[in-house]
Design a protein around this motif. Structure first.
Motif, short mmCIF file in Angstrom:
data_model
loop_
_atom_site.label_atom_id
_atom_site.label_comp_id
_atom_site.label_asym_id
_atom_site.label_seq_id
_atom_site.Cartn_x
_atom_site.Cartn_y
_atom_site.Cartn_z
N VAL A 5 0.86 -1.19 0.00
CA VAL A 5 0.00 0.00 0.00
C VAL A 5 0.88 1.23 0.00
CG1 VAL A 5 -1.82 1.26 1.20
CG2 VAL A 5 -1.80 -1.25 1.23
N ARG A 6 0.86 1.96 -1.09
CA ARG A 6 1.70 3.14 -1.20
C ARG A 6 1.11 4.29 -0.39
NH1 ARG A 6 3.36 3.43 -7.61
NH2 ARG A 6 3.41 1.17 -8.01
N GLU A 7 1.95 5.25 -0.08
CA GLU A 7 1.47 6.44 0.62
C GLU A 7 0.45 7.16 -0.25
OE1 GLU A 7 4.56 9.04 1.79
OE2 GLU A 7 5.59 7.56 3.03
N THR A 8 -0.58 7.66 0.38
CA THR A 8 -1.61 8.36 -0.37
C THR A 8 -1.10 9.71 -0.83
OG1 THR A 8 -2.53 9.33 1.64
CG2 THR A 8 -3.45 7.23 0.91
N ARG A 9 -1.51 10.09 -2.03
CA ARG A 9 -1.12 11.40 -2.54
C ARG A 9 -1.84 12.48 -1.77
NH1 ARG A 9 -2.14 9.37 -8.75
NH2 ARG A 9 -0.20 8.22 -9.00
N GLY A 10 -1.13 13.50 -1.37
CA GLY A 10 -1.75 14.58 -0.63
C GLY A 10 -1.83 14.31 0.85
N GLY A 11 -1.19 13.23 1.32
CA GLY A 11 -1.21 12.94 2.76
C GLY A 11 -2.48 12.24 3.18
N GLY A 12 -2.57 12.00 4.47
CA GLY A 12 -3.73 11.32 5.01
C GLY A 12 -3.48 9.84 5.16
N ARG A 13 -3.92 9.28 6.26
CA ARG A 13 -3.70 7.87 6.54
C ARG A 13 -4.95 7.08 6.20
NH1 ARG A 13 0.73 6.96 9.85
NH2 ARG A 13 -0.15 4.98 10.55
N ILE A 14 -4.75 5.88 5.69
CA ILE A 14 -5.87 4.98 5.42
C ILE A 14 -6.18 4.22 6.70
CG2 ILE A 14 -6.64 3.03 4.02
CD1 ILE A 14 -4.62 3.90 1.90
N SER A 15 -7.44 4.11 7.00
CA SER A 15 -7.85 3.46 8.25
C SER A 15 -7.47 1.98 8.25
CB SER A 15 -9.35 3.61 8.46
OG SER A 15 -10.07 2.83 7.53
N ARG A 16 -7.29 1.44 9.45
CA ARG A 16 -6.96 0.03 9.59
C ARG A 16 -8.10 -0.84 9.07
NH1 ARG A 16 -4.83 -1.24 15.53
NH2 ARG A 16 -4.63 -3.30 14.53
N ALA A 17 -9.33 -0.37 9.24
CA ALA A 17 -10.48 -1.15 8.77
C ALA A 17 -10.46 -1.29 7.25
CB ALA A 17 -11.78 -0.51 9.22
N ALA A 18 -10.13 -0.19 6.56
CA ALA A 18 -10.06 -0.23 5.10
C ALA A 18 -8.94 -1.17 4.63
CB ALA A 18 -9.85 1.16 4.53
N LEU A 19 -7.78 -1.08 5.29
CA LEU A 19 -6.67 -1.95 4.93
C LEU A 19 -6.99 -3.41 5.22
CD1 LEU A 19 -3.68 0.21 6.24
CD2 LEU A 19 -4.36 -0.16 3.86
N GLY A 20 -7.71 -3.65 6.32
CA GLY A 20 -8.10 -5.01 6.65
C GLY A 20 -9.03 -5.61 5.61
N LEU A 21 -9.97 -4.79 5.12
CA LEU A 21 -10.89 -5.26 4.09
C LEU A 21 -10.13 -5.55 2.80
CD1 LEU A 21 -13.67 -5.83 2.94
CD2 LEU A 21 -13.98 -3.37 2.59
N MET A 22 -9.20 -4.67 2.44
CA MET A 22 -8.41 -4.89 1.23
C MET A 22 -7.64 -6.21 1.33
SD MET A 22 -5.52 -2.39 -0.50
CE MET A 22 -6.39 -0.93 0.06
#
Length: 312
Positions: free
Chosen positions: A256-273
């Motif tokens: 999972v690359r760093e998001t453009r423009g900053g901001g963290r992806i939630s653990r729940a979203a990463l878990g679903l992915m």
């Protein structure tokens, strides 16, 4: 016979449109083309609304992609599917016409089947992501879009249908972030009450292909579809594939690359992915699990609030 107006060199010079179609619609410009056909705009003569018309070239439909239906006769599987499905997140087929060369499917992405593209433009999801400020969607918008795609897949799965080519270009989105799944040219149909068959041929998009498909193993369509959802979710959230190389996809090595423009992806979203991109198809989540995941709870109830704007 009413002669076709030639807006595309794809029509033979002596081609005539089906007279019932020509008596109902006026063709416009070409929107795009694929392996089995092309899409043009058309306007209804009486009511004035616009539709997209998919022309399926009969001679290019492969042998495996035909279906014998009691009512429709010998038609491409896509035609049969589009005549049956009815879901808010799937493009609606308004009618069916044919001539010696083509099947024509007037399609409407609008819930009321009366689109007005000049008032509220529709884009494919790729264009939407490219137009967004950071070349990705905010997590809130990604959640809303992804939840709608999941609803479409859940509905199709209940009917024994697997789309087999879900990707950003096959999703249209309007200014309110309402999503429609389009292009069933690669779809397969099976008995939803029986174990799903295994396939050896793949007609989808390699960048979205599951590990077992890339390994050229026999595969079942529903688990491969879930993998595709995981790749789509990564594009929505980061603007990138979760797999820098094909070998990473084969190994199920999600990056999972760093998001453009900053901001963290939630653990729940990463878990679903991660559940979508489980390398072993037997351990991978099914569509019921995805639909019930905590990250998607309440996603369709957020109303009309949007964090980014789609620009015309």
């Amino acid at each position: 016979m009413i002669k076709a107006r030639i807006f595309s060199p794809r029509f033979p010079s002596d081609h005539h449109l089906n007279p019932f179609f020509a008596g109902t619609y006026t063709l416009g410009d070409e929107l795009g083309a694929g392996g089995y056909g092309f899409v043009m705009t058309a306007r209804h003569h009486v009511e004035g609304y616009e539709v997209a018309v998919k022309f399926i070239i009969k001679s290019k439909v492969p042998d495996h992609a035909w279906w014998d239906d009691e009512l429709l006769g010998h038609v491409p599987t896509e035609v049969m599917i589009m005549s049956l499905v009815n879901n808010d997140n799937i493009v609606k087929c308004l009618d069916l016409f044919e001539d010696d060369l083509y099947f024509y499917l007037p399609l409407s992405p609008s819930p009321d089947a009366r689109p007005n593209f000049s008032r509220r433009p529709s884009y494919d999801l790729f264009e939407c992501i490219e137009q967004s400020k950071h070349k990705r969607l905010s997590e809130n918008n990604a959640r809303y879009v992804f939840a709608q795609v999941v609803e479409a897949v859940y509905y199709l799965d209940s009917q024994g249908i697997t789309h087999c080519d879900i990707k950003d270009e096959n999703l249209v989105i309007d200014a309110d972030f309402k999503v429609k799944l389009i292009d069933f040219g690669s779809a397969v149909v099976a008995d939803p009450t029986s174990p799903r068959p295994f396939y050896s041929l793949f007609f989808g998009t390699t960048a979205y292909a599951s590990s077992e498909i890339l390994l050229k193993k026999p595969y079942q369509a529903p688990p491969a579809e879930i993998w595709t959802l995981g790749v789509l979710l990564s594009y929505l959230l980061t603007g990138h594939s979760p797999f820098p190389t094909e070998q990473d996809a084969i190994d199920g090595r999600m990056v999972v690359r760093e998001t453009r423009g900053g901001g963290r992806i939630s653990r729940a979203a990463l878990g679903l992915m991660a559940r979508c991109l489980e390398r072993d198809p037997e351990r991978r989540a099914d569509i019921a699990e995805i639909r019930g995941h905590r990250w998607l709870q309440g996603a369709l109830e957020r109303g009309g609030e949007h964090e980014t704007e789609i620009k015309a």
